[in-house]
Motif scaffolding. Structure first.
Motif, PDB file in Angstrom:
ATOM      1  N   SER A 125      40.128  52.590  49.321  1.00 13.42           N
ATOM      2  CA  SER A 125      40.537  52.504  47.929  1.00 13.42           C
ATOM      3  C   SER A 125      40.847  53.897  47.416  1.00 13.42           C
ATOM      4  O   SER A 125      40.165  54.870  47.753  1.00 13.42           O
ATOM      5  CB  SER A 125      39.456  51.824  47.079  1.00 13.42           C
ATOM      6  OG  SER A 125      38.253  52.548  47.106  1.00 13.42           O
TER       7      SER A 125
ATOM      8  N   GLY B 100      27.361  48.081  44.752  1.00 14.91           N
ATOM      9  CA  GLY B 100      28.545  47.545  44.093  1.00 14.91           C
ATOM     10  C   GLY B 100      29.778  47.670  44.973  1.00 14.91           C
ATOM     11  O   GLY B 100      30.578  46.741  45.080  1.00 14.91           O
ATOM     12  N   ALA B 101      29.921  48.826  45.634  1.00 12.68           N
ATOM     13  CA  ALA B 101      31.068  49.037  46.523  1.00 12.68           C
ATOM     14  C   ALA B 101      31.011  48.085  47.711  1.00 12.68           C
ATOM     15  O   ALA B 101      32.027  47.533  48.131  1.00 12.68           O
ATOM     16  CB  ALA B 101      31.097  50.484  46.997  1.00 12.68           C
TER      17      ALA B 101
ATOM     18  N   VAL C  43      43.727  49.155  46.569  1.00 11.41           N
ATOM     19  CA  VAL C  43      42.938  48.891  47.759  1.00 11.41           C
ATOM     20  C   VAL C  43      43.929  48.563  48.867  1.00 11.41           C
ATOM     21  O   VAL C  43      44.773  47.684  48.711  1.00 11.41           O
ATOM     22  CB  VAL C  43      41.951  47.720  47.555  1.00 11.41           C
ATOM     23  CG1 VAL C  43      41.219  47.412  48.849  1.00 11.41           C
ATOM     24  CG2 VAL C  43      40.970  48.046  46.444  1.00 11.41           C
TER      25      VAL C  43
ATOM     26  N   ASP D 113      29.582  45.105  47.787  1.00  9.62           N
ATOM     27  CA  ASP D 113      29.898  43.755  47.293  1.00  9.62           C
ATOM     28  C   ASP D 113      31.402  43.583  47.104  1.00  9.62           C
ATOM     29  O   ASP D 113      31.990  42.593  47.528  1.00  9.62           O
ATOM     30  CB  ASP D 113      29.153  43.497  45.979  1.00  9.62           C
ATOM     31  CG  ASP D 113      29.408  42.110  45.441  1.00  9.62           C
ATOM     32  OD1 ASP D 113      29.186  41.120  46.173  1.00  9.62           O
ATOM     33  OD2 ASP D 113      29.852  42.013  44.279  1.00  9.62           O
ATOM     34  N   ARG D 114      32.047  44.559  46.482  1.00  7.63           N
ATOM     35  CA  ARG D 114      33.507  44.498  46.296  1.00  7.63           C
ATOM     36  C   ARG D 114      34.217  44.483  47.646  1.00  7.63           C
ATOM     37  O   ARG D 114      35.188  43.748  47.843  1.00  7.63           O
ATOM     38  CB  ARG D 114      33.993  45.676  45.456  1.00  7.63           C
ATOM     39  CG  ARG D 114      33.659  45.546  43.981  1.00  7.63           C
ATOM     40  CD  ARG D 114      34.298  46.645  43.160  1.00  7.63           C
ATOM     41  NE  ARG D 114      33.860  47.988  43.529  1.00  7.63           N
ATOM     42  CZ  ARG D 114      32.754  48.562  43.081  1.00  7.63           C
ATOM     43  NH1 ARG D 114      31.952  47.929  42.234  1.00  7.63           N
ATOM     44  NH2 ARG D 114      32.427  49.789  43.445  1.00  7.63           N
ATOM     45  N   ALA D 115      33.732  45.281  48.587  1.00  6.99           N
ATOM     46  CA  ALA D 115      34.363  45.348  49.909  1.00  6.99           C
ATOM     47  C   ALA D 115      34.243  44.013  50.642  1.00  6.99           C
ATOM     48  O   ALA D 115      35.181  43.586  51.319  1.00  6.99           O
ATOM     49  CB  ALA D 115      33.728  46.467  50.729  1.00  6.99           C
TER      50      ALA D 115
ATOM     51  N   PHE E 168      45.020  47.033  41.332  1.00 10.47           N
ATOM     52  CA  PHE E 168      44.133  46.749  40.217  1.00 10.47           C
ATOM     53  C   PHE E 168      44.454  47.724  39.090  1.00 10.47           C
ATOM     54  O   PHE E 168      45.232  48.663  39.263  1.00 10.47           O
ATOM     55  CB  PHE E 168      42.672  46.886  40.646  1.00 10.47           C
ATOM     56  CG  PHE E 168      42.267  45.872  41.685  1.00 10.47           C
ATOM     57  CD1 PHE E 168      41.803  44.623  41.311  1.00 10.47           C
ATOM     58  CD2 PHE E 168      42.376  46.161  43.038  1.00 10.47           C
ATOM     59  CE1 PHE E 168      41.444  43.683  42.258  1.00 10.47           C
ATOM     60  CE2 PHE E 168      42.010  45.233  44.000  1.00 10.47           C
ATOM     61  CZ  PHE E 168      41.552  43.995  43.608  1.00 10.47           C
TER      62      PHE E 168
ATOM     63  N   ARG F 193      34.101  41.031  49.225  1.00 12.07           N
ATOM     64  CA  ARG F 193      35.045  40.103  48.585  1.00 12.07           C
ATOM     65  C   ARG F 193      36.487  40.431  48.964  1.00 12.07           C
ATOM     66  O   ARG F 193      37.291  39.533  49.214  1.00 12.07           O
ATOM     67  CB  ARG F 193      34.854  40.112  47.071  1.00 12.07           C
ATOM     68  CG  ARG F 193      33.559  39.369  46.671  1.00 12.07           C
ATOM     69  CD  ARG F 193      33.365  39.289  45.188  1.00 12.07           C
ATOM     70  NE  ARG F 193      32.740  40.525  44.735  1.00 12.07           N
ATOM     71  CZ  ARG F 193      33.118  41.217  43.673  1.00 12.07           C
ATOM     72  NH1 ARG F 193      34.088  40.791  42.921  1.00 12.07           N
ATOM     73  NH2 ARG F 193      32.500  42.327  43.331  1.00 12.07           N
ATOM     74  N   LEU F 194      36.806  41.696  49.055  1.00 10.52           N
ATOM     75  CA  LEU F 194      38.154  42.088  49.477  1.00 10.52           C
ATOM     76  C   LEU F 194      38.404  41.725  50.939  1.00 10.52           C
ATOM     77  O   LEU F 194      39.522  41.366  51.315  1.00 10.52           O
ATOM     78  CB  LEU F 194      38.370  43.578  49.241  1.00 10.52           C
ATOM     79  CG  LEU F 194      38.541  43.952  47.775  1.00 10.52           C
ATOM     80  CD1 LEU F 194      38.359  45.451  47.579  1.00 10.52           C
ATOM     81  CD2 LEU F 194      39.896  43.496  47.258  1.00 10.52           C
TER      82      LEU F 194
END
Length: 122
Positions: free
Chosen positions: A99, A43-44, A85, A46-48, A80, A50-51
């Motif tokens: 983050s 999950g981290a 971030v 994937d978020r990274a 957020f 996108r960021l």
């Protein structure tokens, strides 16, 4: 040359339990320098990713879209509901992102400048 270890020490000292992740982006690759226990790696990651795309778009806009009159882009902050971030670019490569919890953001510019000084010796 970036001082990764010193940055991690600064983040741990100044943000304490609020530090969630710290990543290094280099030539399209991404590497965790730190990931707090309990944060799912997939999950981290994937978020990274996108960021990272968001940061690239912002950087491109700032560097080529008429914002250069204010100087080079020195950092990016995304606020957020539950975390901040932050992204710190080097002049070339790599770029660092981390983050933290919201409590760290009380004096954000001083915090960012201190991180840049620690990492890049500025």
């Amino acid at each position: 040359m970036p001082n990764r270890g010193e940055l991690l020490e600064k983040l741990a000292t100044e943000s304490g339990a609020e530090l969630r992740t710290c990543l290094e982006y280099r030539e399209g690759a991404m590497k965790f320098l730190y990931r707090r226990d309990g944060i799912n790696e997939d999950g981290a990651r994937d978020r990274a990713r996108r960021l990272q795309e968001l940061y690239r778009a912002e950087s491109n806009l700032a560097n080529k879209g008429g914002l250069t009159g204010h100087g080079k882009l020195r950092g990016s902050v995304h606020y957020f509901e539950d975390l901040l971030v932050l992204t710190l670019p080097a002049d070339d490569d790599p770029t660092f992102g981390f983050s933290v919890g919201l409590d760290v953001g009380s004096d954000l510019t001083e915090f960012l400048d201190g991180c840049r000084e620690t990492l890049f010796g500025e």
